[in-house]
Write an enzyme that holds these catalytic residues in place. Structure first.
Site, short mmCIF file in Angstrom:
data_model
loop_
_atom_site.label_atom_id
_atom_site.label_comp_id
_atom_site.label_asym_id
_atom_site.label_seq_id
_atom_site.Cartn_x
_atom_site.Cartn_y
_atom_site.Cartn_z
N ARG A 195 0.82 -1.22 0.00
CA ARG A 195 0.00 0.00 0.00
C ARG A 195 0.86 1.27 0.00
O ARG A 195 0.47 2.27 -0.59
CB ARG A 195 -0.95 -0.01 1.21
N LYS A 200 -21.43 -17.24 1.50
CA LYS A 200 -22.85 -17.03 1.82
C LYS A 200 -23.54 -16.03 0.90
O LYS A 200 -23.03 -14.96 0.63
CB LYS A 200 -22.99 -16.56 3.26
N GLY A 209 -10.54 -9.14 -0.70
CA GLY A 209 -9.41 -9.83 -0.07
C GLY A 209 -9.17 -11.24 -0.54
O GLY A 209 -8.08 -11.59 -1.00
N GLY A 248 -13.71 -3.35 1.14
CA GLY A 248 -15.07 -2.87 1.38
C GLY A 248 -15.55 -1.87 0.36
O GLY A 248 -16.70 -1.91 -0.09
#
Length: 396
Positions: free
Chosen positions: A36, A197, A354, A377
């Site tokens: 990063r 899920k 990720g 996110g």
């Protein structure tokens, strides 16, 4: 696209406040992965080359509005100096006299790093007073932290309305890649969505079926869709209580002209462990005492055909239990096919999340994708069709 880049602002003689994401992993006070940090180098170098003074704003970990010495950005300074090849002047706070002193002490060509913005409770509350305190330090605001763009914080949204604002090089690359993938893509468009899920990706699936031509569903999520179609999946991970929701998504896809692709053959095992005894069976022939851990070769062959007919592909999530061999086979083969088509110039491929980045790296395919987002996110929320405050603020 409605936002300015570094090319649109005059930087000479200006103090440029740059929001970056250098929330890097550390161990014993040392940075263990500087990826990063390395990604912000082009933006910082551009600002300095054009006569600006780069002042970095960043968060680190979750101090929740309190000063936590272990979460000080001071620990990042050595790795930042190595990546930039420049002296980094550290400010003991991100606002007020300590910040002003650090900026004043920086010589031409130096970079200033201010202390963790999250040491202030007002950061995550997007407090106007904190935003004003930050803005008072500089002349121009640059956001180079797409990974924090889904948060309406003082350093990502509040400050952008108080100064001339632009996207940094990393943010610019991310936004252009996302625009190419879902904003105004070349068609046909394929989305690959995997993971455990359905319940965690309802918004994502609901948005994608109205935007793409083909939706590939893999991982444990696929089992839930199979159950919704009356297919027995043995002891496989499946959210049986989500069957009605899965059917609703399939109906929405049909109405929108989106084709959903589920496994036609599967790799099953009685144990969830590396190198467990396994067999490949038709999707409707999973033994009652076995669990589905990967898509089979016939499924991969069908997917490759879909990929070969596409112009754009967006990927989030693995097709199987990629963490343990040999149940990484479908993800690896599909990813390598996408990499091959991208190398050949036949496909624009964008991936993020990720597990996705880890899976594509393990497959040796990541380097050939058009763009890999490390934003997590923010990437998911963008795929879900949600507004990202940090991006919207650049368009004000």
């Amino acid at each position: 696209m409605g936002w300015k880049t570094l090319d649109d602002v005059a930087l000479a003689g200006k103090t440029v406040l740059v929001r970056v994401d250098i929330n890097v992993p550390m161990e014993a006070g040392r940075v263990t992965d500087a990826t990063r940090i390395e990604k912000i180098v082009p933006t910082v170098e551009d600002i300095i080359a054009r006569g600006g003074k780069a002042v970095l704003l960043a968060h680190f970990d979750r101090p929740k509005g309190k000063v936590v010495p272990e979460m000080s950005l001071r620990h990042v300074v050595p790795a930042l100096q190595t990546a930039l090849g420049r002296k980094v002047v550290f400010g003991e706070d991100c606002v007020g006299a300590p910040a002003q002193a650090a900026i004043a002490a920086a010589a031409t060509g130096d970079v200033v790093l201010l202390e963790n913005t999250r040491f202030h409770a007002g950061e995550e509350k997007n407090d106007p007073a904190l935003a004003a305190g930050l803005a008072a330090l500089g002349d121009i605001y640059v956001n180079d932290a797409f990974s924090a763009a889904h948060r309406a914080h003082a350093s990502t949204a509040g400050i952008a309305g108080l100064l001339p604002a632009a996207a940094g090089r990393l943010m610019e690359a991310e936004l252009r890649a996302l625009e190419a993938a879902l904003g105004s893509p070349a068609r046909p468009v394929v989305a690959v969505v995997g993971g455990a899920k359905v319940s965690t990706k309802l918004d994502l699936l609901g948005n994608l079926v109205t935007k793409v031509d083909h939706l590939v569903i893999g991982g444990g999520m696929a089992n839930t869709f199979l159950v919704a179609q009356g297919v027995e999946v043995g002891k496989s991970l499946a959210e049986r209580d989500m069957a009605d929701t899965a059917r609703e998504i399939m109906a929405k896809a049909k109405a929108a002209g989106c084709t959903i692709h589920l496994p036609v053959d599967v790799v099953v095992a009685r144990e969830f462990k590396a190198d467990a005894a396994n067999e490949t069976v038709d999707v409707g022939a999973c033994p009652a005492d076995a669990m589905i851990l990967d898509a089979g070769p016939a499924t991969v062959a069908r997917l490759v055909t879909v990929f070969e007919g596409a112009k754009t592909l967006i990927w989030n999530g693995p097709l199987g239990a990629f963490e343990i061999k040999p149940f990484d086979a479908a993800t690896n083969a599909a990813a390598q096919a996408v990499a091959r088509l991208t190398r050949a110039g036949a496909l624009v491929s964008v991936a993020g999340g990720g597990d996705t980045v880890a899976a594509l790296n393990a497959a040796g395919a990541a380097a050939d994708f058009t763009f890999i987002s490390t934003a997590g996110g923010a990437f998911l929320e963008w795929m879900e069709g949600k507004e990202l405050p940090g991006v919207s603020a650049l368009m004000a």
